[in-house]
Design a protein around this motif. Structure first.
Motif, PDB file in Angstrom:
ATOM      1  N   ILE A 243       0.860  -1.176   0.000  1.00 48.84           N
ATOM      2  CA  ILE A 243       0.000   0.000   0.000  1.00 48.84           C
ATOM      3  C   ILE A 243       0.903   1.236   0.000  1.00 48.84           C
ATOM      4  O   ILE A 243       1.587   1.530   0.972  1.00 48.84           O
ATOM      5  CB  ILE A 243      -0.933   0.027   1.226  1.00 48.84           C
ATOM      6  CG1 ILE A 243      -1.704  -1.299   1.357  1.00 48.84           C
ATOM      7  CG2 ILE A 243      -1.890   1.212   1.123  1.00 48.84           C
ATOM      8  CD1 ILE A 243      -2.596  -1.627   0.174  1.00 48.84           C
ATOM      9  N   GLY A 244       0.904   1.964  -1.123  1.00 50.26           N
ATOM     10  CA  GLY A 244       1.745   3.148  -1.246  1.00 50.26           C
ATOM     11  C   GLY A 244       2.814   2.984  -2.315  1.00 50.26           C
ATOM     12  O   GLY A 244       3.511   1.972  -2.357  1.00 50.26           O
ATOM     13  N   SER A 245       2.941   4.001  -3.178  1.00 47.61           N
ATOM     14  CA  SER A 245       3.869   3.913  -4.310  1.00 47.61           C
ATOM     15  C   SER A 245       5.038   4.880  -4.174  1.00 47.61           C
ATOM     16  O   SER A 245       5.610   5.311  -5.176  1.00 47.61           O
ATOM     17  CB  SER A 245       3.131   4.198  -5.620  1.00 47.61           C
ATOM     18  OG  SER A 245       2.687   5.553  -5.661  1.00 47.61           O
TER      19      SER A 245
ATOM     20  N   GLY B 234       7.688   1.836  -0.995  1.00 50.59           N
ATOM     21  CA  GLY B 234       6.843   0.866  -1.678  1.00 50.59           C
ATOM     22  C   GLY B 234       7.424   0.377  -2.992  1.00 50.59           C
ATOM     23  O   GLY B 234       7.414  -0.823  -3.286  1.00 50.59           O
TER      24      GLY B 234
ATOM     25  N   GLU C  37      -2.047   2.362  -4.825  1.00 55.88           N
ATOM     26  CA  GLU C  37      -1.844   3.772  -4.502  1.00 55.88           C
ATOM     27  C   GLU C  37      -3.186   4.489  -4.479  1.00 55.88           C
ATOM     28  O   GLU C  37      -3.983   4.356  -5.406  1.00 55.88           O
ATOM     29  CB  GLU C  37      -0.916   4.409  -5.538  1.00 55.88           C
ATOM     30  CG  GLU C  37      -0.794   5.920  -5.471  1.00 55.88           C
ATOM     31  CD  GLU C  37      -0.282   6.412  -4.129  1.00 55.88           C
ATOM     32  OE1 GLU C  37      -0.958   7.288  -3.544  1.00 55.88           O
ATOM     33  OE2 GLU C  37       0.761   5.926  -3.664  1.00 55.88           O
ATOM     34  N   ALA C  38      -3.421   5.262  -3.393  1.00 59.50           N
ATOM     35  CA  ALA C  38      -4.705   5.946  -3.238  1.00 59.50           C
ATOM     36  C   ALA C  38      -4.917   7.022  -4.296  1.00 59.50           C
ATOM     37  O   ALA C  38      -6.038   7.233  -4.769  1.00 59.50           O
ATOM     38  CB  ALA C  38      -4.804   6.546  -1.842  1.00 59.50           C
TER      39      ALA C  38
ATOM     40  N   ARG D  53      -7.960   3.610  -2.754  1.00 54.17           N
ATOM     41  CA  ARG D  53      -7.873   4.133  -1.395  1.00 54.17           C
ATOM     42  C   ARG D  53      -8.299   3.060  -0.410  1.00 54.17           C
ATOM     43  O   ARG D  53      -9.438   2.600  -0.424  1.00 54.17           O
ATOM     44  CB  ARG D  53      -8.746   5.377  -1.246  1.00 54.17           C
ATOM     45  CG  ARG D  53      -8.600   6.086   0.106  1.00 54.17           C
ATOM     46  CD  ARG D  53      -9.329   7.417   0.115  1.00 54.17           C
ATOM     47  NE  ARG D  53      -8.796   8.314  -0.902  1.00 54.17           N
ATOM     48  CZ  ARG D  53      -7.690   9.043  -0.755  1.00 54.17           C
ATOM     49  NH1 ARG D  53      -7.016   8.968   0.387  1.00 54.17           N
ATOM     50  NH2 ARG D  53      -7.277   9.839  -1.723  1.00 54.17           N
TER      51      ARG D  53
ATOM     52  N   GLY E 249       2.324  -1.831   4.678  1.00 51.53           N
ATOM     53  CA  GLY E 249       1.913  -0.432   4.669  1.00 51.53           C
ATOM     54  C   GLY E 249       3.110   0.465   4.433  1.00 51.53           C
ATOM     55  O   GLY E 249       3.917   0.687   5.333  1.00 51.53           O
TER      56      GLY E 249
ATOM     57  N   ASP F 270       2.599   3.573   3.257  1.00 48.91           N
ATOM     58  CA  ASP F 270       1.719   4.682   2.899  1.00 48.91           C
ATOM     59  C   ASP F 270       1.965   5.939   3.718  1.00 48.91           C
ATOM     60  O   ASP F 270       1.064   6.755   3.920  1.00 48.91           O
ATOM     61  CB  ASP F 270       0.251   4.257   2.975  1.00 48.91           C
ATOM     62  CG  ASP F 270      -0.127   3.559   4.280  1.00 48.91           C
ATOM     63  OD1 ASP F 270       0.773   3.113   5.009  1.00 48.91           O
ATOM     64  OD2 ASP F 270      -1.335   3.451   4.569  1.00 48.91           O
TER      65      ASP F 270
ATOM     66  N   SER G  85      -0.230   7.082   7.632  1.00 50.84           N
ATOM     67  CA  SER G  85      -0.570   5.724   7.200  1.00 50.84           C
ATOM     68  C   SER G  85      -1.961   5.257   7.622  1.00 50.84           C
ATOM     69  O   SER G  85      -2.294   5.206   8.806  1.00 50.84           O
ATOM     70  CB  SER G  85       0.473   4.753   7.760  1.00 50.84           C
ATOM     71  OG  SER G  85       0.097   3.411   7.513  1.00 50.84           O
ATOM     72  N   ARG G  86      -2.758   4.903   6.634  1.00 51.57           N
ATOM     73  CA  ARG G  86      -4.058   4.291   6.887  1.00 51.57           C
ATOM     74  C   ARG G  86      -3.868   2.871   7.424  1.00 51.57           C
ATOM     75  O   ARG G  86      -4.608   2.419   8.291  1.00 51.57           O
ATOM     76  CB  ARG G  86      -4.874   4.279   5.585  1.00 51.57           C
ATOM     77  CG  ARG G  86      -6.181   3.512   5.647  1.00 51.57           C
ATOM     78  CD  ARG G  86      -7.187   4.174   6.542  1.00 51.57           C
ATOM     79  NE  ARG G  86      -8.481   3.494   6.476  1.00 51.57           N
ATOM     80  CZ  ARG G  86      -9.418   3.621   7.400  1.00 51.57           C
ATOM     81  NH1 ARG G  86      -9.219   4.414   8.440  1.00 51.57           N
ATOM     82  NH2 ARG G  86     -10.564   2.978   7.286  1.00 51.57           N
TER      83      ARG G  86
END
Length: 409
Positions: free
Chosen positions: A8-10, A14, A32-33, A128, A157, A159, A163-164
């Motif tokens: 999760i996250g670019s 990530g 990626e959100a 997301r 994670g 992100d 971070s979510r």
């Protein structure tokens, strides 16, 4: 087929993790959100020797060296323009195995994301994260806004500081803490400053800290750390019109040594970013079940130590090695945390101390000027374990220690 890992996250952590996992035989996928066009590339950074060595392991260091340029050191000045200390980086290749590079963040993103695309690693934009479901020993399901989902054996994670993933798996963990500074800066072109190229110039101004570095071409990369007692929201900062913000910076730095005002005045107001500087307090755990945090999601540091990107890249290599070498998911994630926690938390603490020195204080300022040579000699001694750190990709990761002793990569 390898084991599927959801990332999760670019960002730096990530994308680098995806590349190392692919090399280790896993099937990574990045979620990626934001859309591909919305990904924030930020301003610029100093990628330290330890971070450059991680990219060298990925075969990406030459591409970045073409985009970036080395800084020969740092020179520090007080508010009157008197030189109060300096660091020399010219022997970094010999001492640490690599030279640090000054780079625009977008240049690192372009190289990492280009390599991800070249290797065919899937990147899903506009996903997301809304929730996670652990499937016992069978893996984890990520659920995204809009009703889509993805299933993997592990979820990472990567992100960022907000971070979510962290909020979902560790809801009682501390949140980011404000450092008392708002960061801003931009780029300009001043051929008259070509003679300033080489070191990074750091100025303890009357009301704010200022730093700049000049490419041989005359392009200037600069930042200002503005003291701000109460943490402003991004909405509050965004509401300040670019022209008004530029005028505020000119007023804050009025009377500071040349060429500070000239640099600010020559920069287009619309190009001035601004954001609060925050870091993460120590967390007891970075993982839970088949879910793990890396990079800023676990241990965000302020830029005052010049290590945020480098630590994220180190995390990527070390986590991939742990998943490759350690039998069992829980031992692998526990080993990753044990290998990384002490190192990164020490650097986060040092970055906060460095940031505290940037807040003007009449008495402490005079003491700082007197003691700066002492501080810098201590910094040179402390640089060896920071810059000299190397992730040996070929060496097997040791099994978890039974006596609690710290493991080393």
């Amino acid at each position: 087929m390898g084991r599927k890992v959801l990332i999760i996250g670019s960002g730096f952590a990530g994308t680098a993790l995806a590349l190392f996992l692919k090399r280790a035989g896993f099937d990574p996928e990045i979620y990626e959100a934001r859309s591909a066009l919305e990904v924030d590339t930020g301003a610029f950074l100093y990628l330290a020797p330890n971070g450059v060595k991680v990219l060298k392991e990925l075969g990406l260091d030459r591409s970045l060296e073409q985009d970036g340029f080395p800084a020969t050191g740092m020179v520090f000045y007080n508010q009157k323009g008197r030189r109060i200390g300096e660091l020399d980086n010219r022997r970094d290749q010999e001492r640490y195995g690599a030279r640090g590079q000054v780079l625009k963040r977008e240049q690192i993103f372009r190289v990492l994301q280009g390599e991800v695309a070249r290797q065919g690693i899937p990147v899903h934009y506009g996903r997301r994260l809304e929730g996670l479901e652990v499937l016992g020993q069978e893996g984890v399901v990520a659920r995204f806004a809009g009703g889509t989902s993805a299933e993997g054996e592990v979820l990472v994670g990567a992100d960022g500081i907000n971070s979510r993933v962290r909020r979902i798996i560790l809801p009682q963990s501390p949140g980011p803490r404000y450092t008392g500074l708002v960061d801003t800066g931009g780029f300009t072109f001043l051929p008259s400053l070509r003679t300033h190229s080489g070191p990074q110039h750091m100025i303890f101004g009357h009301k704010a800290f200022f730093g700049y570095v000049v490419r041989p071409s005359g392009e200037v990369y600069w930042f200002s750390n503005v003291p701000w007692a109460r943490e402003p929201t991004r909405e509050e900062l965004k509401a300040i019109a670019p022209a008004a913000w530029k005028q505020r910076l000119l007023e804050l730095h009025a009377g500071d040594p040349a060429p500070v005002v000239e640099i600010i005045r020559s920069t287009e107001a619309e190009g001035l970013g601004k954001w609060p500087l925050r870091d993460m307090p120590p967390m007891t755990a970075w993982h839970k079940g088949p879910v793990c945090l890396i990079g800023d999601a676990a241990h965000a540091t302020s830029p005052s130590a010049g290590q945020g990107a480098s630590l994220a890249l180190e995390d990527a290599a070390v986590l991939a090695k742990c998943l490759r070498d350690i039998r069992g998911l829980e031992p692998a994630l526990a080993t990753f945390q044990r290998l990384r926690k002490g190192r990164v938390e020490q650097i986060v603490r040092q970055a906060r101390r460095n940031g505290d020195l940037k807040i003007p204080h009449p008495v402490m300022g005079r003491l700082r000027d007197l003691l700066m040579p002492v501080f810098l000699r201590a910094a040179e001694r402390a640089a060896q374990p920071v810059y000299g750190y190397t992730v040996d990709w070929e060496a097997p990761t040791p099994a978890p220690a039974v006596d609690g002793a710290e493991l080393r990569v």
